[in-house]
Design a protein around this motif. Structure first.
Motif, mmCIF file in Angstrom:
data_model
loop_
_atom_site.group_PDB
_atom_site.id
_atom_site.type_symbol
_atom_site.label_atom_id
_atom_site.label_comp_id
_atom_site.label_asym_id
_atom_site.label_seq_id
_atom_site.Cartn_x
_atom_site.Cartn_y
_atom_site.Cartn_z
ATOM 1 N N LEU A 1 19.189 47.156 92.786
ATOM 2 C CA LEU A 1 20.455 47.799 93.156
ATOM 3 C C LEU A 1 21.451 46.762 93.646
ATOM 4 N N ALA A 2 20.978 45.862 94.519
ATOM 5 C CA ALA A 2 21.871 44.824 95.036
ATOM 6 C C ALA A 2 22.378 43.973 93.886
ATOM 7 N N PHE B 1 25.133 45.919 91.900
ATOM 8 C CA PHE B 1 26.448 46.071 92.505
ATOM 9 C C PHE B 1 27.106 44.728 92.778
ATOM 10 N N LEU B 2 26.297 43.709 93.081
ATOM 11 C CA LEU B 2 26.904 42.381 93.250
ATOM 12 C C LEU B 2 27.521 41.922 91.943
ATOM 13 N N ALA C 1 24.260 55.539 78.915
ATOM 14 C CA ALA C 1 25.423 54.668 78.785
ATOM 15 C C ALA C 1 25.072 53.423 77.991
ATOM 16 N N SER D 1 28.678 43.824 89.567
ATOM 17 C CA SER D 1 29.905 44.570 89.263
ATOM 18 C C SER D 1 31.029 44.176 90.207
ATOM 19 N N LEU D 2 30.681 43.699 91.417
ATOM 20 C CA LEU D 2 31.727 43.309 92.372
ATOM 21 C C LEU D 2 32.278 41.925 92.052
ATOM 22 N N LYS E 1 33.074 39.548 87.386
ATOM 23 C CA LYS E 1 34.244 39.236 86.582
ATOM 24 C C LYS E 1 34.953 37.990 87.094
#
Lengths: 150, 112, 501
Positions: C15-16, C19-20, C148, C22-23, C26
């Motif tokens: 999970l980390a 989200f890391l 997805a 996606s944060l 980019k």
């Protein structure tokens, strides 16, 4: 009338939106911050907050709404909410358990009580609000873009 | 008893809609109906005779509450359902963009 | 308490990572790759460590937020969970390494990793959780991420496959949810161990029969057993190759087979009725999908049909209910994860260089792509059951177990389909890798280094997979897993003993 008022719906809708949208946002924040002592919480409040932005978008068109909350900011807040929730959960390890409520619980029915639950509510609110806004934007823009192509 | 059955009837209506309809949007509506049937059934398992809503407040005592656990579970299930529905709708919109139709009998890129 | 602190990490790390990525993915270039590989590697190492810990300490239990089960959510690692964790995380790590190169051709690599790790955390969660509703939540996380991922390329056929998969998958989840509602109404608890205890106290009435049917449909849809298999041959080939490997290799097993086994054996308790239904469905999938697979000309589609057929073997083995049958089923589960993901990665490598999945257009690729050719050969021989490779041993055990249990018809079909599988993979080898090199493939090159690396790793595991049956390793790994299933509803006693400590 400024230029940003040219797009979107009629004057009546815009005026009423201008008057109510702040109240809707405020109500959402109330639901979130009071979530641990009365019915409500992060999810319900997040939905209301997202609705306030969606309301703005419906009445004024996408430019005005994006000026308040752009897509990149929304996706940033979404990831931030998730990370925040996870960090709160991991911080429970300081007390020995995952998801441990490690802050003092306080008195019931007071605003500052219930340990980590208000913080979790805020994280969930960020995630849900930004996520729902993102879903709405993605669906609407997809339609707009494909409409423009034709 | 009959009210439990009605939920299952709702669920079966949704299933019928998924299996029988040809329009993608109608299939999605079928999924939503079936989902609501399942959620209603789950909520009903919480009911106790003469129970009141499980909200803890200053003056109330904890007697006579309905079971609060299924409420929390169904809330979670609704959120999951929201995510799934949003994803399926996005896919359906993309399909319409590519094929120009919502009729699944006309969408036959894959066989079998 | 100390040892069981690693349990939540199996959910926290992916999970980390997700989200890391996606944060930050980019903003900083290459960060997505680094975070991906680090989380994959650490999960893989931790899963082996979990096996070791289980063998030292016995059942590991963890109560989330210090709320003791059955009131709070419990997380449990027993033999079966540890075994599944190793399978899932090993394949996941190889797939992450593979997609370093493969996913270059897609634009949104960060999004791919985010969805990938969400799916992985869903699968790990399904495996370690000891709570019925929590299982549903993790199952949905993994399932939504996989819908997805199937639609990731947003081409025509991918969208169609994803829609089909999403509708069928959602139906399966709804059946599971309804089954959980019935079970909650019957037992008034959600903890799986507690549920098992209550059911063995109250007996199995009509409600439990209803639950069995609902779970069979729900998890059957997730595991693609034959009456419910229609989505799989579309969905698995349409996804990008690393995802096909994950879906076919571990997702249908973690979500379908594992959950089915855990609930039927440890919660509801296996009866002769369930056992015979499982065996029948297993054999049916084996035969029908085997026959359908042999006529396919699309490389990945053939592999997808063959997945259904091999899942049939696993269900047959587990459904036999004898110690040997369960051992064989679980061993085949492990082997199938390894060689099916290897074969899908292989087909991805072929598609990466040639751009086609049609077997009739290939030919002689082994001359130009020696590593891909060799690993493809090993994977095919292993799945077809040629002696030194791992697939042979597991199929042999399943057939012997069927004969021992006096189910001669099932043993016969298992042997026959094994020959059919051999024919199917000889066809693949003949058309894709052997023979003369077609004129238009003169220019192709071997795939990049990371793809070769992960394929070779999986191929080596295929070759030495039979080692798992040697007494020492068997005792700590496979036997523990099958013991867990065999003990049936004593699971509850064991788990609560772990919690009280």
């Amino acid at each position: 009338m400024s230029r940003e008022h040219e797009k979107g719906m009629s004057l009546i809708v815009k005026t009423i939106t201008r008057l109510t949208v702040g109240l809707i946002l405020l109500y959402g924040i109330y639901i979130v911050s009071h979530g641990h002592v009365s019915p409500g919480g992060g999810f319900a409040g997040g939905v209301i907050i997202a609705l306030s932005f969606i309301h703005l978008m419906l009445a004024y068109g996408k430019e005005v709404a994006f000026k308040r909350l752009s897509r990149t900011v929304a996706s940033f807040f979404e990831s931030l909410g998730a990370i925040m929730f996870l960090v709160i959960a991991i911080l429970g390890f300081t007390g020995g358990y995952f998801f441990l409520n490690f802050i003092a619980k306080g008195e019931p029915f007071k605003l500052f009580s219930a340990g980590i639950i208000p913080l979790c509510n805020i994280a969930i609110c960020l995630k849900v609000g930004a996520g729902l806004f993102g879903i709405f934007v993605a669906l609407v823009l997809l339609k707009l873009e494909s409409g423009e192509k034709k | 008893m009959s009210i439990y059955m009605l939920c299952l009837v709702l669920f079966a209506c949704g299933l019928y809609c998924i299996l029988r309809k040809r329009n993608i949007i109608k299939i999605i509506i079928g999924i939503i109906i079936a989902e609501y049937g399942a959620h209603l059934f789950f909520i009903l398992t919480a009911y106790r005779m003469q129970g009141r809503s499980p909200i803890y407040s200053v003056e109330a005592d904890i007697k006579n509450m309905v079971d609060p656990l299924p409420h929390a579970l169904v809330l979670t299930a609704i959120v999951i359902g929201l995510a799934t529905t949003a994803l399926i709708i996005a896919i359906a919109m993309r399909i319409y963009e590519k094929y120009g139709t919502f009729d699944i009998t006309k969408i036959k890129e894959l066989r079998g | 308490m100390g040892a069981s602190n690693i349990i939540p990490l199996f959910v926290v790390i992916p999970l980390a990572g997700a989200f890391l990525i996606s944060l930050l993915g980019k903003k900083i270039k290459g960060l997505a790759d680094i975070i991906g590989v680090i989380s994959g590697l650490s999960l893989c190492v931790l899963s082996f460590y979990a096996v070791r810990l289980y063998n030292i300490h016995g059942v590991l239990t963890y109560s989330v937020g210090a709320w003791m089960p059955p009131i709070g959510i419990g997380m449990i690692i027993d033999g079966l969970s540890a075994f599944m964790l190793v399978t899932v995380n090993l394949v996941a790590f190889c797939v992450v390494v593979y997609s370093l190169n493969y996913m270059e051709k897609y634009t949104a690599k960060g999004k791919f990793y985010t969805l990938f790790f969400l799916m992985l955390s869903g699968m790990n969660g399904v495996i370690i959780t000891g709570d019925m509703f929590n299982l549903f939540v993790f199952l949905e996380i993994a399932a939504v991420a996989s819908y997805a991922l199937v639609a990731f390329g947003t081409e025509k056929h991918e969208l169609e496959a994803a829609f089909k998969y999403a509708v069928m998958g959602t139906m399966g989840s709804l059946f599971v949810l309804l089954g959980i509602a019935f079970l909650y109404g019957y037992t008034s608890t959600l903890n799986m161990a507690d549920m098992g205890a209550v059911i063995s106290r109250k007996g199995t009435g009509n409600i439990v029969l209803m639950v069995i049917i609902l779970f069979l449909m729900g998890f059957g849809l997730k595991a693609a057993l034959v009456p419910f298999h229609a989505w799989l041959p579309d969905a698995h080939p349409s996804a990008p190759a690393p995802i096909s490997a994950m879906l076919s290799g571990v997702l249908i097993k973690a979500l379908g087979v594992y959950a089915l086994c855990r609930i039927f054996y440890n919660v509801i308790g296996v009866s002769p009725l369930i056992s015979s239904i499982l065996m029948f469905m297993g054999t049916l999938s084996m035969v029908v999908a085997g026959l359908l697979a042999i006529g396919q000309w699309d490389y990945k589609r053939l592999l997808a049909y063959s997945s259904i057929s091999q899942i049939g073997y696993i269900i047959l083995g587990v459904g036999l209910g004898t110690p040997l049958g369960i051992l064989g089923g679980l061993f085949h589960l492990f082997n199938h994860s390894i060689f099916k993901s290897l074969l899908f990665l292989n087909s991805g490598a072929v598609e990466y260089t040639t751009g086609t999945r049609d077997l009739q257009q290939m030919g002689g690729l082994a001359h130009k792509m020696p590593v891909t050719g060799a690993t493809g050969l090993i994977g095919s021989m292993s799945i077809a059951g040629i002696p030194p490779f791992s697939g042979f041993w597991s199929k042999l055990i399943i057939i012997i177990a069927a004969v021992e249990a006096q189910k001669f018809a099932y043993a016969f079909w298992a042997a026959l389909i094994s020959i059919l599988t051999l024919a199917m993979y000889v066809k693949v080898l003949k058309y894709a890798f052997l023979g003369n090199l077609a004129e238009k493939w003169k220019q192709i090159k071997e795939v990049p280094i990371f793809m070769k690396l992960s394929m070779s790793t999986l191929a080596i595991i295929c070759m030495v997979g039979g080692v798992l049956l040697f007494a020492n390793i068997n005792d700590v790994f496979l036997n523990r897993a099958s013991e867990n299933l065999l003990q049936g509803r004593k699971y509850a006693v064991m788990v609560f003993k772990g919690i009280r400590q």
